[in-house]
Scaffold this active site. Structure first.
Site, PDB file in Angstrom:
ATOM      1  N   HIS A   1      -6.380  -0.634   6.194  1.00  0.00           N
ATOM      2  CA  HIS A   1      -6.425  -1.560   7.330  1.00  0.00           C
ATOM      3  C   HIS A   1      -7.796  -1.584   8.007  1.00  0.00           C
ATOM      4  CE1 HIS A   1      -2.247  -1.663   6.645  1.00  0.00           C
ATOM      5  NE2 HIS A   1      -1.864  -0.709   7.462  1.00  0.00           N
TER       6      HIS A   1
ATOM      7  N   LYS B   1       0.843  -1.180   0.000  1.00  0.00           N
ATOM      8  CA  LYS B   1       0.000   0.000   0.000  1.00  0.00           C
ATOM      9  C   LYS B   1       0.889   1.245   0.000  1.00  0.00           C
ATOM     10  CE  LYS B   1      -0.635   1.049   4.919  1.00  0.00           C
ATOM     11  NZ  LYS B   1      -0.295   2.462   4.938  1.00  0.00           N
TER      12      LYS B   1
ATOM     13  N   ASP C   1      -3.718   6.762   5.506  1.00  0.00           N
ATOM     14  CA  ASP C   1      -2.673   5.876   6.003  1.00  0.00           C
ATOM     15  C   ASP C   1      -3.229   4.618   6.645  1.00  0.00           C
ATOM     16  OD1 ASP C   1       0.107   5.292   6.456  1.00  0.00           O
ATOM     17  OD2 ASP C   1      -0.184   5.802   8.563  1.00  0.00           O
TER      18      ASP C   1
ATOM     19  N   ASP D   1      -1.868  -6.178   2.554  1.00  0.00           N
ATOM     20  CA  ASP D   1      -2.273  -5.377   3.712  1.00  0.00           C
ATOM     21  C   ASP D   1      -1.822  -6.165   4.929  1.00  0.00           C
ATOM     22  OD1 ASP D   1      -3.548  -4.177   5.883  1.00  0.00           O
ATOM     23  OD2 ASP D   1      -5.323  -3.647   4.733  1.00  0.00           O
ATOM     24  N   HIS D   2      -0.720  -5.728   5.554  1.00  0.00           N
ATOM     25  CA  HIS D   2      -0.101  -6.580   6.582  1.00  0.00           C
ATOM     26  C   HIS D   2      -1.025  -6.831   7.768  1.00  0.00           C
ATOM     27  CE1 HIS D   2       1.031  -2.625   8.341  1.00  0.00           C
ATOM     28  NE2 HIS D   2       0.964  -3.270   9.480  1.00  0.00           N
TER      29      HIS D   2
END
Length: 507
Positions: free
Chosen positions: A259, A167, A254, A196-197
């Protein structure tokens, strides 16, 4: 004879077969590669979860020999690995690490990369799968993918080719569509892994297990029993050295756009037919499409933005955002964002879902709190009693992964006095080990071709469809930006988006 104790982590990593793979990290000397990717690759090697035959190529601008890069990789793995490295495992891993210097728009670099890939194939006597990890600034994503296509590295008749993209995917809906079109003009969707961790965290994945594997929760997981939901991603640190990036991004782009909307989708999705990649992502997209994006006129009633001012953090005085290094004078970038959304479908209609994220808050925590409707009982309201509080289910993603349920219990004594108590499950305690890092799971899944925990193109665009009007509304609002003291729970103005009787959980 001593028995070898089974490491409980190996079950979680599931040693499913992975075809021999060459992983290429673009931006191999960058901060993400040093702090996350290289340590994750080492830990996969330590667990025996990497393919039996595995090669690593790093690409970056610095013109250094292979040996220097291997030495740097050894240092960062020793510093950032979640376990002390085993010298033998580390030596074996670094044997097959190569470095290719060059800029991302340099055609000769891609020819050198191609030669390195083919040399690994020749020495190994087979064609390795290829996974390209784009650990670079976003402006290079389409450049790199385009060059891979020009040099014939986007496909291989004898192996699989996959590309992992970090991202952010654009800074608004138009940019996201433009990037997706550029990528999909070179690659098939099944080759693209938008990472997307957060989705690699065990507790995030456990959201699905909690809901769909336990008859205790599924019957009450709807508007008849749930009063409201809060999703919080709080950080106690400031922008630090990232002001150059952060000031062009802000809290909404962000964290919320990616997330937090992913957490919302996992929490609210319907049970998938199977837990295959497309079935899971189909259900998440339905949730995102069911969210009513605020109109520009509704933005002030549904959202709050703010900046941190000077205050105390960790017992020390810290500067406000506008006084941080490299932050432009008079910046209106938000370091705190809160919004109220609703999923307008049969299960969730009328249930407010509150999202908030911010920097320089009281502590670091990421959690989902589901608050049930209160019981209609007044008999417990006696002197000295806290009273019957609504039950809460709290899923914590960091810092301590686990799940807690808040229930009402009687205080010891002769009178019937009630106060809330917690029933807790912690991963570290229950499984006698720390969870794998998110990147370990995601890198392995990408090499296996399992896209379940990666974001599909329609998900990305559905997320931006929700966020775009908020950005537009904020751009048109020139009123003074609210401030909150560093080390606090955020601005008082955040209470203004709450419905009557609702309150934020203390950070």
């Amino acid at each position: 004879m001593a028995t070898v104790e089974q490491n409980p982590l190996t079950e979680g990593l599931e040693r499913l077969p992975v075809h021999p793979t060459t992983l290429v990290i673009f931006g191999g000397t960058g901060d993400l590669a040093k702090r996350k990717l290289l340590p994750a690759i080492y830990n996969l090697a330590h667990e025996g979860a990497l393919p039996e035959r595995f090669n690593l190529i790093a690409v970056s601008r610095s013109d250094i020999p292979h040996g220097d890069y291997q030495a740097m990789a050894r240092e960062v793995i020793q510093e950032f690995s979640r376990r002390p490295p085993d010298p033998k495992v580390l030596d074996r891993l670094l044997e097959n690490v190569r470095y290719v210097p060059g800029t991302f728009d340099d055609d000769s670099m891609y020819e050198r990369l191609k030669e390195c890939l083919e040399k690994f194939d020749e020495d190994g006597g087979l064609v390795f799968n290829r996974a390209f990890y784009l650990s670079t600034a976003p402006q290079f994503f389409s450049v790199i993918v385009g060059k891979l296509g020009e040099h014939g590295l986007n496909e291989s008749p004898e192996s699989e080719v996959r590309v992992v993209i970090e991202k952010p995917i654009g800074t608004n809906l138009a940019e996201a569509r433009e990037l997706n079109q550029a990528v999909l003009s070179v690659l098939r969707e099944d080759q693209v892994f938008r990472i997307d961790h957060y989705l690699g965290k065990e507790t995030v994945q456990n959201t699905m297990a909690l809901r769909f594997a336990n008859g205790l929760f599924e019957p009450i997981w709807n508007r008849n029993y749930i009063d409201y939901v809060q999703i919080t991603a709080a950080e106690d640190l400031g922008v630090g050295t990232r002001a150059g990036y952060y000031d062009t991004s802000g809290a909404l782009r962000d964290l919320v756009q990616n997330h937090m909307l992913q957490l919302l989708a996992l929490l609210c999705m319907e049970p998938p037919v199977t837990f295959s990649a497309d079935d899971v992502r189909d259900e998440k997209v339905k949730v995102l499409h069911a969210i009513h994006p605020p109109t520009v006129e509704e933005v002030p009633d549904m959202t709050v933005r703010s900046q941190y001012a000077q205050g105390m953090s960790g017992g020390q005085g810290v500067p406000g955002y506008l006084d941080e290094a490299d932050v432009p004078k008079g910046s209106r970038t938000e370091t705190f964002a809160a919004l109220r959304l609703e999923v307008d479908n049969w299960r969730w209609a009328g249930v407010p879902i509150y999202l908030r994220t911010g920097k320089r808050l009281a502590r670091k925590i990421t959690e989902i709190a589901v608050t049930l409707k209160p019981v209609p009982h007044l008999a417990f309201e006696q002197q000295g009693s806290v009273g019957v509080q609504p039950n809460q289910l709290i899923m914590t993603m960091q810092p301590n992964e686990g799940v807690a349920i808040s229930i009402g219990a009687k205080i010891p004594g002769t009178r019937m006095r009630i106060r809330p108590v917690n029933m807790e499950f912690l991963y570290g305690t229950a499984f006698l080990s720390q969870s794998p890092e998110a990147y370990e799971r995601l890198i392995l899944d990408a090499m296996r071709g399992d896209a379940t925990l990666f974001t599909r193109v329609d998900e990305v665009e559905a997320q931006w469809r929700i966020i775009d009007p908020i950005l537009q509304g904020w751009a048109q609002d020139d009123s003074p930006l609210p401030q909150y003291p560093a080390g606090s729970s955020g601005p008082e103005e955040a209470n203004g988006i709450l419905r009557e009787g609702h309150r934020w959980r203390t950070i």
